[in-house]
Design an enzyme around this catalytic site. Structure first.
Site, PDB file in Angstrom:
ATOM      1  N   HIS A  59      74.894  76.286  -7.647  1.00  0.00           N
ATOM      2  CA  HIS A  59      74.073  75.235  -7.517  1.00  0.00           C
ATOM      3  C   HIS A  59      72.665  75.837  -7.182  1.00  0.00           C
ATOM      4  CE1 HIS A  59      73.108  70.706  -5.728  1.00  0.00           C
ATOM      5  NE2 HIS A  59      72.196  71.329  -5.943  1.00  0.00           N
ATOM      6  N   ARG A  63      63.278  76.143 -10.894  1.00  0.00           N
ATOM      7  CA  ARG A  63      62.026  75.687 -10.991  1.00  0.00           C
ATOM      8  C   ARG A  63      61.239  76.018 -12.262  1.00  0.00           C
ATOM      9  NH1 ARG A  63      63.207  72.190  -6.998  1.00  0.00           N
ATOM     10  NH2 ARG A  63      63.453  73.134  -4.760  1.00  0.00           N
ATOM     11  N   ASN A  93      66.469  69.598 -12.816  1.00  0.00           N
ATOM     12  CA  ASN A  93      65.293  68.967 -12.327  1.00  0.00           C
ATOM     13  C   ASN A  93      63.984  69.851 -12.456  1.00  0.00           C
ATOM     14  OD1 ASN A  93      66.022  70.491 -10.101  1.00  0.00           O
ATOM     15  ND2 ASN A  93      65.647  68.839  -8.427  1.00  0.00           N
ATOM     16  N   ASP A 149      70.804  65.979 -10.583  1.00  0.00           N
ATOM     17  CA  ASP A 149      70.743  66.425  -8.971  1.00  0.00           C
ATOM     18  C   ASP A 149      69.334  66.510  -8.573  1.00  0.00           C
ATOM     19  OD1 ASP A 149      71.985  67.703  -6.905  1.00  0.00           O
ATOM     20  OD2 ASP A 149      70.606  69.236  -6.968  1.00  0.00           O
ATOM     21  N   ASN A 277      67.990  68.041   1.751  1.00  0.00           N
ATOM     22  CA  ASN A 277      68.872  67.032   1.305  1.00  0.00           C
ATOM     23  C   ASN A 277      70.027  67.363   0.541  1.00  0.00           C
ATOM     24  OD1 ASN A 277      68.669  64.065   1.302  1.00  0.00           O
ATOM     25  ND2 ASN A 277      67.313  64.029  -0.449  1.00  0.00           N
ATOM     26  N   ASP A 304      72.855  75.452  -2.930  1.00  0.00           N
ATOM     27  CA  ASP A 304      71.555  74.659  -3.108  1.00  0.00           C
ATOM     28  C   ASP A 304      70.307  75.069  -2.983  1.00  0.00           C
ATOM     29  OD1 ASP A 304      70.213  72.132  -3.932  1.00  0.00           O
ATOM     30  OD2 ASP A 304      70.834  71.237  -1.914  1.00  0.00           O
ATOM     31  N   HIS A 308      60.414  76.454  -2.151  1.00  0.00           N
ATOM     32  CA  HIS A 308      59.213  75.904  -2.181  1.00  0.00           C
ATOM     33  C   HIS A 308      58.291  76.732  -1.672  1.00  0.00           C
ATOM     34  CE1 HIS A 308      60.710  71.689  -3.108  1.00  0.00           C
ATOM     35  NE2 HIS A 308      61.689  71.906  -1.994  1.00  0.00           N
ATOM     36  N   PHE A 322      61.961  68.393   0.638  1.00  0.00           N
ATOM     37  CA  PHE A 322      63.119  69.002   1.036  1.00  0.00           C
ATOM     38  C   PHE A 322      63.563  70.207   0.388  1.00  0.00           C
ATOM     39  CE2 PHE A 322      63.311  64.208   1.028  1.00  0.00           C
ATOM     40  CZ  PHE A 322      63.977  63.738   2.176  1.00  0.00           C
TER      41      PHE A 322
END
Ligand SMILES: [Zn+2]
Length: 428
Positions: A59, A63, A93, A149, A277, A304, A308, A322
């Site tokens: 997971h 980006r 995503n 996700d 999250n 996960d 950022h 998140f």
């Protein structure tokens, strides 16, 4: 391609369930079954270390395309190499969302063979939750799982359709458990620390209601269901029920939900370093997730990894994104939790980052036998180290685990017979 002989270490192979003190030979990208070597080979001394095949982070968020100031395939692959990870499950995503066969192929091309990639395709077009993405065509292009996700697939009819299709395709549906109505506006767990800080909270039930719903759907419609980042006891109960029914439902724990609780909010205050999250949960939930990992109810440990930029995470708590950067702390976290603290055997401690993720996507891997791809990680289990995000290769430096002592240091990483990390240096 160079030939290598790893010598002086312990082979820890959760796929074969074998630990053995023996040399390991690699040639032309694959493991060579033991034979008196005649071809010239480089001797790699790994005294006191373990060699582990196919360490996988199921997971991660890389980006790329679309948000490459957070991470791109170059920095993501470098972070994986430094983290000892040879295979990544990449979430869809990105911008745009990976919801077409062309986008799946594009992810594989971007990985460039420097890390093994399991593309996870979107369940719904644009991950908007309304209409199905072209699952069969995406599977043909190389998708290994499906997920929206970042948000839940909320429409129960679409979830039922996805599970029905999973029964035929064999590919799992990975659910991000978050009821968008119950969780709406919540930025942390709805508990005492949230109240004290005046931050809007998400209740535990916003996760577990979807876990109970989805295991019920899996019982009715079949298919493989994987519950991402399980963080509350209710989710674990839903998973336990599914297991009791013999359903192919699996679940995953993250390093941060096992190592941190919502009391950390009080320590970090306004700093969105703790914002993730699902949110950090109360200590009792943290202990329940750890126990489920130790007992084997949760069979996957995944980061996960959600990088950022520092500027984005520096925003006021409610506005900041998140996400925690985690791929470089995965191995230290799993060995700290399961080997050092829970005292599981090395084979059992490493199963949630090797065998577990392979079972989720239904990938057969032989372990360290002749002809197997030489995807290897050398770990010094006795070395403890301090998490220092300034040294991350990921562009995302955000983690509340900074300063924590973890057990087990990555010494080298090899993908397909090529070192991607060695002697403290990333080689990709
Ligand atoms: Zn998620």
């Amino acid at each position: 391609m160079t030939a290598y002989r790893f010598t002086g270490g312990l082979m820890v192979d959760p796929f074969l369930n074998v630990m053995e003190r023996t040399d390991l030979q690699v040639r032309d990208g694959v493991v060579v079954s033991r034979q008196p070597g005649t071809a010239p080979e480089e001797i790699v001394r790994i005294d006191g270390c373990w060699v582990v095949p196919r360490i996988t982070d199921l997971h991660v968020h890389f980006r790329d395309p679309g948000q490459t100031w957070k991470e791109d395939w170059v920095s993501g692959v470098r972070a994986a190499a430094a983290g000892g990870v040879t295979t990544v499950g990449v979430m869809p995503n990105t911008v745009p969302v990976v919801d077409s066969p062309a986008a799946v192929s594009d992810q594989i091309a971007r990985a460039g063979g420097r890390v093994r990639v399991w593309p996870i395709g979107a369940l719904s077009r644009g991950s908007r939750g309304r209409e199905a993405a072209p699952w069969a065509a995406m599977q043909a292009a190389g998708a290994r799982a499906f997920s929206d996700d970042g948000r839940a697939l909320y429409d129960p009819a679409l979830m039922a359709a996805a599970l029905s299709w999973s029964r035929h395709s064999g590919l799992p549906v990975i659910q991000h458990l978050e009821d968008p109505i119950l969780a709406a506006g919540g930025v942390v767990h709805a508990g005492e620390p949230a109240r004290r800080l005046g931050l809007p909270g998400q209740p535990a039930a916003s996760e577990s209601v979807l876990a109970f719903r989805d295991v019920a759907l899996a019982a009715e419609y079949g298919g493989r269901l994987h519950l991402a980042h399980c963080s509350v006891p209710g989710t674990l109960q839903a998973l336990g029920w599914a297991r009791g029914q013999g359903l192919p439902v699996t679940g995953e724990a993250t390093p941060h939900h096992c190592l941190a609780s919502d009391e950390w909010l009080l320590r970090f205050g306004d700093d969105a370093v703790t914002k993730v999250n699902p949110p950090l949960r109360p200590q009792a939930a943290q202990e329940a997730v750890r126990a489920a990992l130790v007992s084997g109810l949760l069979t996957v440990f995944a980061s996960d990894h959600a990088p950022h930029s520092a500027a984005e995470k520096a925003a006021p708590y409610v506005a900041a994104p998140f996400g925690i950067s985690g791929i470089e702390t995965l191995i230290g976290a799993v060995l700290t939790l399961l080997w050092r603290d829970a005292r599981l055997s090395p084979l059992k401690a490493l199963a949630p980052v090797t065998v577990g993720p392979h079972q989720v996507v239904g990938e057969a891997f032989s372990g360290l036998v002749g002809g197997a791809p030489a995807d290897l990680t050398v770990i010094d289990p006795n070395a403890a180290w301090t998490v220092d995000p300034a040294r991350f290769y990921s562009q995302g430096r955000n983690t509340p685990l900074a300063g924590l002592r973890l057990q087990g240091r990555v010494v080298a990483t090899m993908v397909g017979g090529r070192f991607t990390f060695r002697d403290g240096e990333v080689l990709v």
